[in-house]
Design an enzyme around this catalytic site. Structure first.
Site, short mmCIF file in Angstrom:
data_model
loop_
_atom_site.label_atom_id
_atom_site.label_comp_id
_atom_site.label_asym_id
_atom_site.label_seq_id
_atom_site.Cartn_x
_atom_site.Cartn_y
_atom_site.Cartn_z
N VAL A 331 0.48 -1.69 0.29
CA VAL A 331 0.28 -0.22 -0.07
C VAL A 331 0.43 1.54 0.21
O VAL A 331 2.16 1.49 0.68
CB VAL A 331 -0.84 -0.09 0.99
CG1 VAL A 331 -1.45 -1.32 1.15
CG2 VAL A 331 -0.35 -0.16 2.98
N ASP A 332 -0.14 2.12 -0.63
CA ASP A 332 0.74 3.42 -0.38
C ASP A 332 0.59 4.16 0.72
O ASP A 332 -0.28 3.74 1.50
CB ASP A 332 0.71 4.83 -1.79
CG ASP A 332 1.17 4.71 -3.04
OD1 ASP A 332 1.70 4.51 -2.62
OD2 ASP A 332 0.00 4.86 -3.61
N LYS A 333 1.45 4.80 1.41
CA LYS A 333 1.57 5.94 2.44
C LYS A 333 0.30 7.11 2.76
O LYS A 333 -0.46 6.61 3.08
CB LYS A 333 2.40 6.40 2.87
CG LYS A 333 2.60 7.18 4.35
CD LYS A 333 4.32 7.35 4.69
CE LYS A 333 4.79 8.85 4.14
NZ LYS A 333 3.49 9.67 3.95
N LYS A 558 8.04 -0.22 -7.26
CA LYS A 558 6.94 -0.40 -7.28
C LYS A 558 6.64 -2.29 -7.50
O LYS A 558 6.29 -3.07 -7.04
CB LYS A 558 5.71 0.41 -7.33
CG LYS A 558 5.31 1.38 -5.62
CD LYS A 558 4.14 2.42 -6.20
CE LYS A 558 4.18 2.70 -5.44
NZ LYS A 558 3.22 3.72 -5.30
N THR A 575 -1.73 -1.45 -3.69
CA THR A 575 -2.43 0.30 -4.11
C THR A 575 -1.72 0.75 -5.20
O THR A 575 -0.22 1.13 -4.94
CB THR A 575 -2.61 0.86 -2.79
OG1 THR A 575 -1.89 1.38 -2.42
CG2 THR A 575 -4.21 -0.42 -2.39
#
Length: 834
Positions: A331-333, A558, A575
């Site tokens: 996931v992205d932060k 990613k 994500t």
């Protein structure tokens, strides 16, 4: 201001271009275009102008060419199941069995109507989801920038395009320079560079640069004759299809072998072959998954509609089964773990600069139209400190947006006749652009580290003459707080067997501070991953397995993370929101575009979130595991009941020399039971606490054993009742009580076996859905009425005998077989009862 009519000059009207030529509108000059569209590029259209233009040009969309409903309905009479029914009808006609012909015809029509109605319902749900996934556009109207669905654009609208945007209509650039990918439209893989005055074609993708443009043509009037569609519902071959195809092949082998034995014995005993063919066809048809396509489609539609209510839009069918089997989520932060609400928390002036100088330069290097969180944070802070009050007017000359490669934004402005260059971005990047020595840069980064320990993100701001090196004027700290529910939801995903790995471009110290707060303490640098991957014999998957996330991640990293996780055998969720995230989103089994994602990211993803945070991802995992369990119930029941029907008929024939059930009765039974099982799509199911897998060999073994046990039970009961119920056939009599007896025992076994198979534990552990209970009750009641009243070929039975058959099936399935099921699952599939 002129009255806006938005009428396109005939000279600018599109014509059908010949190969290799540009449409006429592409050759018009920029001033002529603005004059013809009656638009002021500084303020855009007025509300009245938009409404008038929409009345003339309609919405910016192209009507979908759907297959005619009648043709789709007629298609239900084509296929393996339909062919078998039609062959049975033909044989019935030849043999003069007109009652069978009428009933089989009715069943064929009912089958088509039910399948057509359910698929239309599912298609309606998916069409609604696609409408929610339309491209959005930034548009200037009444001098205010706003975001609207692209279908609402009209000729004359002033729009802004940025990297990651799908150009929503034919647009002529007013300002800026962009590189666009037109490969989906022209087949050319090389990006095309466009500057002010040139046309961006609808459907092309902006890769670099940004600018404002005016909409020329919309909808069917665009050069390519359509607006680009954001989401193309892909239909890849699903794992479930492959698994069920293998099962059906084996079922055909089992049924075919049994029927071959019966056919040989029939010929030996002198039974006319023509009398056997209808029953043989019906038994073969029992191996065909007649109701599965409808059940799966309805289950998917119901699940998608439920997810849509919670802000999750599933755009590709494969995402449903992949989400059920997903065992790691990256996931992205920003915006997922954090609030994505950046605010300036501190300003550190350097040298002789002041706080106002730093905010002034940082605000000039920002662009409100982009709606970028960092840019907005600088603009809000500048406005709050009133840094523009009493300052001579500033005129923008050029603006270079943030680029992942140079990690900064840059602008050239004019003030008092002089041009000024301002920039903001990563500290090291800006410091190197200012010409600072390595020692000075290390000192700056030491100051940044102190802020990072508190979770703050630090950017540098510089200014200077247009030509030459700028001067570093200060540092600005920003903070994006974690979402209040992030820690709880990460824990919930972990409990579901889906560990979360955080990926962020922030410095390691910032990432560690945020990660520790949400339960992801072991954060490492992306550079460590790449270094480990480059070392021979040092598997990077070990590093991935032990890390809770990675800091200092570039978008292209990613893709590397996804590849390494997949190489280790994981089913990966990812994500993303930016254009550079698209490769990783496409590579991941479950690509999830977050609520703030660009159009390209949404197009590459298989799931789109409409709300920020992780809540919807938890819902996605649970819902898709629910669908998996419903399909698995169908598989278990299909295998066991196919074995029951075919083996019961075959072994009973071997023992008695009689076909214990007629072709008509078996056909009626097949449709009554299969279409009642469509309601499994609505059943209450407890999702698994661990990722699912389509390696269902253990469940297949359980199903086979249950099928064999039911055959033994049915044959035992036939033996016990042969003389007591006077089932021995009378020579020359067509209406045989034996047929009704066999029909009812197979029917009641079918009803109660569904009740048992739907639960991996004891059948009473969860309550079936109302729809399923009603369907099973109606099935049992209808069969009982038929057995009591009788039909041609199905003579009536006394109610006492029917009650005995009902009670025997109930005890066999819900007591004996349920105990066998629980014991087998605990032994062969222990994780299923967790």
């Amino acid at each position: 201001m002129k009255t806006v009519t938005n009428q396109v000059d005939p000279a600018l009207a599109p014509s059908t271009p010949s190969p290799g030529t540009e449409p006429v509108i592409a050759s018009a000059s920029l001033p002529d275009t603005l004059e013809a569209l009656h638009v002021n590029p500084a303020t855009g259209l007025t509300r009245g102008g938009v409404e008038a233009s929409r009345k003339e040009h309609g919405y910016n969309e192209v009507a979908e060419q759907n297959e005619h409903p009648i043709l789709k309905f007629l298609g239900k009479f084509w296929g393996l199941s339909a062919w078998m029914l039609e062959l049975i009808m033909l044989l019935s006609l030849v043999l003069g069995h007109y009652s069978d012909l009428a009933i089989v015809s009715a069943l064929l029509v009912i089958n088509a109507v039910l399948g057509f109605a359910q698929e239309r319902r599912a298609a309606g749900v998916m069409a609604t989801l696609r409408r929610r996934l339309q491209v959005s556009a930034r548009v200037l109207r009444d001098a205010n920038w706003q975001v609207v669905p692209a279908r609402e654009l009209v000729p004359g609208d002033v729009v802004r395009v940025r990297p990651g945007d799908i150009v929503p209509a034919d647009v002529r650039l007013l300002t800026g320079t962009v590189s666009v990918d037109q490969s989906a439209l022209t087949g050319e893989s090389k990006d095309a560079h466009k500057s002010a005055g040139e046309v961006l074609s609808s459907g092309s993708v902006v890769r670099r640069g940004e600018g404002n443009g005016v909409v020329l043509l919309t909808g069917a009037k665009t050069y390519f004759g359509r607006t680009t569609q954001l989401v193309q519902i892909a239909c890849p071959k699903l794992h479930i299809e492959a698994a069920i195809a293998r099962l059906v092949r084996w079922l055909f082998v089992i049924v075919g072998a049994l029927l071959a034995v019966v056919t040989v014995l029939s010929l030996v005993r002198g039974t006319p072959l023509v009398e056997m063919i209808p029953l043989v066809l019906v038994l073969l048809m029992s191996a065909v998954p007649v109701a599965l396509p409808v059940m799966f489609t309805v289950s998917m539609a119901i699940g998608s509609a439920e997810l849509a209510k919670r802000g999750v839009l599933v755009t590709r069918l494969s995402a449903s089964e992949d989400a059920a089997t997903m065992d790691v989520l990256c996931v992205d932060k920003t915006g997922t773990i954090t609030m994505n609400q950046l605010a300036v928390t501190g300003v550190i002036p350097l040298e002789h600069a002041t706080e106002s100088d730093v905010l002034f330069a940082g605000a000039l290097a920002s662009q409100e139209a982009d709606q970028d969180p960092i840019d907005l944070a600088f603009l809000v802070a500048a406005k709050a400190h009133q840094v523009f009050n009493g300052v001579p007017a500033v005129t923008p000359v050029s603006f270079a947006p943030f680029d992942a490669k140079n990690r900064r934004t840059e602008a050239v402005v004019e003030q008092n006749g002089q041009r000024l260059r301002v920039m903001k971005g990563a500290v090291r990047t800006i410091a190197e652009a200012c010409g600072l020595q390595p020692a000075a840069i290390e000192a700056l980064e030491a100051r940044v580290s102190a802020s990072a320990l508190k979770g703050y993100r630090t950017l540098a701001v510089a200014r200077g003459p247009e030509a030459g090196a700028p001067e570093l004027v200060g540092l600005v700290t920003l903070y994006d707080p974690p979402r209040p529910d992030a820690k709880q939801l990460i824990s919930a995903l972990h409990d579901l067997g889906v560990p979360v790995k955080m990926l962020t471009g922030d410095a390691l110290a910032v990432a560690c501070e945020i990660g520790t707060g949400v339960g992801l303490p072991n954060i490492r640098r992306a550079a460590d991953l790449k270094a480990a991957a480059a070392q021979t014999g040092n598997p990077a998957t070990d590093l991935l397995g032990g890390a809770d996330g990675f800091a200092e991640v570039y978008p292209e990293d990613k893709y590397l993370v996804v590849q390494h996780l997949q190489a280790a055998g994981h089913v990966v969720g990812m994500t993303g929101d930016g254009v550079n995230d698209a490769p990783a989103l496409r590579q991941a089994e479950v690509g999830i575009a977050v609520s703030t994602a660009t159009d390209v990211a949404k197009g590459a993803a298989s799931v789109v979130l409409t709300e920020p945070g992780l809540t919807d991802i938890v819902a996605l995992v649970e819902q898709e595991r629910t669908i998996y369990q419903r399909v698995l119930t169908w598989v278990i029941n299909k295998i066991s009941r196919t074995i029951l029907k075919s083996a019961f008929v075959a072994f009973a024939f071997v023992v008695t020399g009689e076909f214990v059930v007629s072709a008509f009765a078996m056909l009626l039974l097949t449709f009554m039971t299969d279409f009642a099982k469509i309601t499994l799509a609505t059943d209450h199911v407890r999702p698994s606490r661990k990722p699912e897998t389509w390696n269902i060999g253990g469940f297949v073994a359980v199903s086979v054993v249950l099928g064999v046990v039911m055959v033994a039970e049915a044959l035992l009961f036939l033996y016990l009742c042969w003389s007591r119920f006077d089932l021995a056939p009378i020579h020359g009599v067509e209406d045989k009580p034996l047929h009704t007896f066999s029909f009812l025992i197979l029917l009641y076994f079918a009803v109660f076996s569904v009740v048992s198979a739907r639960e991996r534990r004891w059948f009473w552990s969860t309550r079936p859905s109302k729809s399923l209970m009603v369907a099973l009750a109606v099935e049992a009641l209808a069969g009982s009425i038929l057995g009591l009243v009788g039909l041609p070929g199905l003579p009536s039975l006394p109610w006492e005998q029917m009650l005995a058959i009902f009670g025997y099936a109930l005890v066999s399935c819900l007591v004996v077989n349920d105990a066998v099921k629980v014991a087998l699952i605990k032994r062969l599939v222990p994780t299923a009862v967790v």
